[in-house]
Enzyme design. Structure first.
Site, PDB file in Angstrom:
ATOM      1  N   LYS A  28      89.420  44.420  -9.665  1.00 54.12           N
ATOM      2  CA  LYS A  28      88.931  43.344 -10.533  1.00 54.12           C
ATOM      3  C   LYS A  28      90.106  42.811 -11.332  1.00 54.12           C
ATOM      4  O   LYS A  28      91.081  43.536 -11.553  1.00 54.12           O
ATOM      5  CB  LYS A  28      87.877  43.889 -11.502  1.00 54.12           C
ATOM      6  CG  LYS A  28      86.985  42.832 -12.110  1.00 54.12           C
ATOM      7  CD  LYS A  28      85.856  42.497 -11.173  1.00 54.12           C
ATOM      8  CE  LYS A  28      85.001  41.361 -11.674  1.00 54.12           C
ATOM      9  NZ  LYS A  28      83.772  41.253 -10.870  1.00 54.12           N
ATOM     10  N   ASP A  44      84.429  35.161 -10.767  1.00 53.48           N
ATOM     11  CA  ASP A  44      83.499  35.902 -11.631  1.00 53.48           C
ATOM     12  C   ASP A  44      83.231  34.948 -12.795  1.00 53.48           C
ATOM     13  O   ASP A  44      83.393  33.723 -12.624  1.00 53.48           O
ATOM     14  CB  ASP A  44      84.116  37.243 -12.092  1.00 53.48           C
ATOM     15  CG  ASP A  44      83.082  38.183 -12.731  1.00 53.48           C
ATOM     16  OD1 ASP A  44      82.331  38.841 -12.000  1.00 53.48           O
ATOM     17  OD2 ASP A  44      83.009  38.231 -13.980  1.00 53.48           O
TER      18      ASP A  44
END
Ligand code: NDP
Ligand code: 2IT
Length: 449
Positions: free
Chosen positions: A129, A169
């Site tokens: 991430k 995201d």
């Protein structure tokens, strides 16, 4: 905490001591470790090989300066992150978040959860991430472009189609992916599938935009079907009004439900006649405005300040699709009192531990994020496959594959829950089912990471 097992508690204590000031990361690790007691009883070889000791430590953390020039000619500095958490089963894979609340602990919680989520999809993807504390809100396209180019000017050396494949995201959608991909291509002089969520004209996949929201509804549908129920005629409340929320609402409507509320970080709208999604898409996707604008188009709808009030609206199904810890124990009690029968997490870690306990203790069907929102990264995996094939599948083909993946995730999650003595607890089921494949692989690789 509160892991009954001393070995697991020892790992948790170490995580807290070594990573101070990272409460979200602690929360995510704790939930997973609490699920693992029956796993280590059945698999002492995992303890022997230090699998769990290793899995809570990222393989690599990259943190960097992102300087850019704003529209007034002033130099701005943000911080960039990429946490390459686990590459046992495939290249690191996971989104980039641009939001002022981003810090190392937030990216680590997201990267940690991504390991298990990606494993659950059945596709060969490791967990990672990244992101930045950059706030795209109120910035011009030019400012966003300059920021994205600067961000990629460092990130490009750490990623690649077989190394690490970022995606979107919060705060990162088609516009940001486009700018970052352009810069990546320019620096590498290669046309590869190194980002997913790309535009359809340059290697993107149909259904990627819709995938997380649609997948969340497909997972919910599986939970309902197992009880002989469905979305038909249900009242649904969805928090957020971004990518995940909009397409969760679209699929819920297609499946016969009435979606009555959406929100943003300022407040929520309530339209008891059912949200008109064309209006929402115009406000959010085209104009990039606030959700309160909705009431200017639909006079019978109401706008209320404060986002947490959305959970007081009576509903059958609640889909938290905004952000972490947006739904607490009190909100969960209110939902239960108002007759809510199912909750599925479109966002990552939106329910607090107290809220999850309330749902599980009251027989609410609860789809945890790692399972319920895996549709987004699953279609990212399908985008990688299409890029490798130099081919594109039709909308129907990708949607069908997504449906099957969500069905399998439900099946594997519910079966693992049952096998490990926690029937109907899909939190435990998802954590264990996601973990087993990664653990087996780490065992096979020896002490390599
Ligand atoms: P977007 O940036 O498109 O939308 C985020 C939405 O959440 C916005 O409406 C935002 O409102 C709202 N929001 C943010 N903070 C709060 C808050 N404190 N209270 C209420 N609403 C808030 O992001 P996504 O839709 O992509 O992501 C939403 C969630 O889904 C995140 O948790 C993300 O990690 C997760 N997710 C996303 C995937 C994807 O493919 N995009 C895949 C899997 C999970 P505002 O405009 O006011 O900030
Ligand atoms: O949280 C997530 O799963 C995402 N933001 C999507 C990641 C991806 O690589 O598509």
């Amino acid at each position: 905490m509160e892991c009954k097992n001393a070995y697991l508690q020892g790992i948790m204590d170490k995580v807290i001591a070594k990573n101070p000031a990272e409460p979200e990361f602690h929360q995510a690790v704790k939930e997973v470790l609490q699920s693992f007691e029956p796993v280590i009883e059945k698999h002492p070889e995992y303890v022997e090989a230090g699998i769990i000791d290793r899995i809570v430590e990222p393989e690599r953390v990259i943190m960097f300066r992102v300087p850019w020039v704003d529209d007034n000619g002033k130099v701005q500095v943000n911080r960039g992150f990429r946490v390459q958490f686990n590459s046992a089963i495939g290249p690191y894979k996971g989104g980039l978040r641009f939001h002022p609340s981003v810090n190392l602990g937030v990216i680590k919680f997201l990267g940690f959860e991504q390991i298990f989520k990606n494993s659950l999809t059945g596709l060969p993807m490791g967990g990672g991430k990244g992101g930045s504390d950059f706030d795209p809100k109120g910035k011009s396209d030019g400012e966003v472009m300059r920021f994205c180019q600067s961000f990629m000017t460092e990130l490009f050396r750490h990623i690649g189609p077989d190394t690490d494949v970022p995606a979107g995201d919060m705060g990162v959608g088609a516009r940001e992916i486009g700018y970052m991909y352009g810069q990546y291509k320019r620096l590498r002089n290669e046309f590869t599938g190194t980002l997913t969520g790309k535009g359809l004209t340059y290697g993107g996949s149909l259904v990627r935009k819709e995938a997380t929201g649609y997948g969340c509804c497909y997972f919910t549908q599986e939970m309902l079907n197992a009880k002989g129920d469905s979305f038909e005629g249900k009242t649904v409340v969805i928090s957020g009004s971004g990518n995940v929320a909009i397409y969760a609402a679209e699929k819920a409507q297609q499946l016969g439900a009435k979606v009555v509320a959406l929100s943003d970080s300022n407040g929520y709208i309530y339209d008891k006649e059912g949200i008109k999604l064309d209006t929402v898409k115009k406000i959010k996707e085209v104009e990039r405005k606030r959700i309160k604008e909705y009431v200017n188009y639909h006079q019978n709808a109401e706008y209320h300040e404060g986002s947490s009030g959305i959970w007081t609206i009576p509903c059958d199904i609640a889909l938290p699709c905004a952000t972490q810890n947006e739904l607490d124990g009190e909100a969960a009690k209110t939902l239960v009192k108002n007759g809510c029968i199912a909750v599925a997490e479109g966002a990552n870690m939106p329910s607090t531990p107290e809220a999850i306990e309330v749902f599980l203790n009251n027989g609410v069907l609860f789809g945890p994020a790692k399972a319920a929102n895996a549709g987004g990264v699953a279609v990212s995996g399908l985008e990688m496959s299409q890029n490798s094939l130099r081919y594109s599948w039709s909308f129907e083909e990708v949607d069908e594959k997504l449906k099957n993946i969500m069905k399998n995730i439900y099946k594997n999650t519910s079966e693992a829950a049952k096998e490990y003595g926690h029937e109907n607890n899909f939190v435990v089921g998802a954590n264990i089912a996601g973990f087993l494949k990664v653990a087996e692989t780490m065992l096979a690789h020896g002490v390599a990471y």
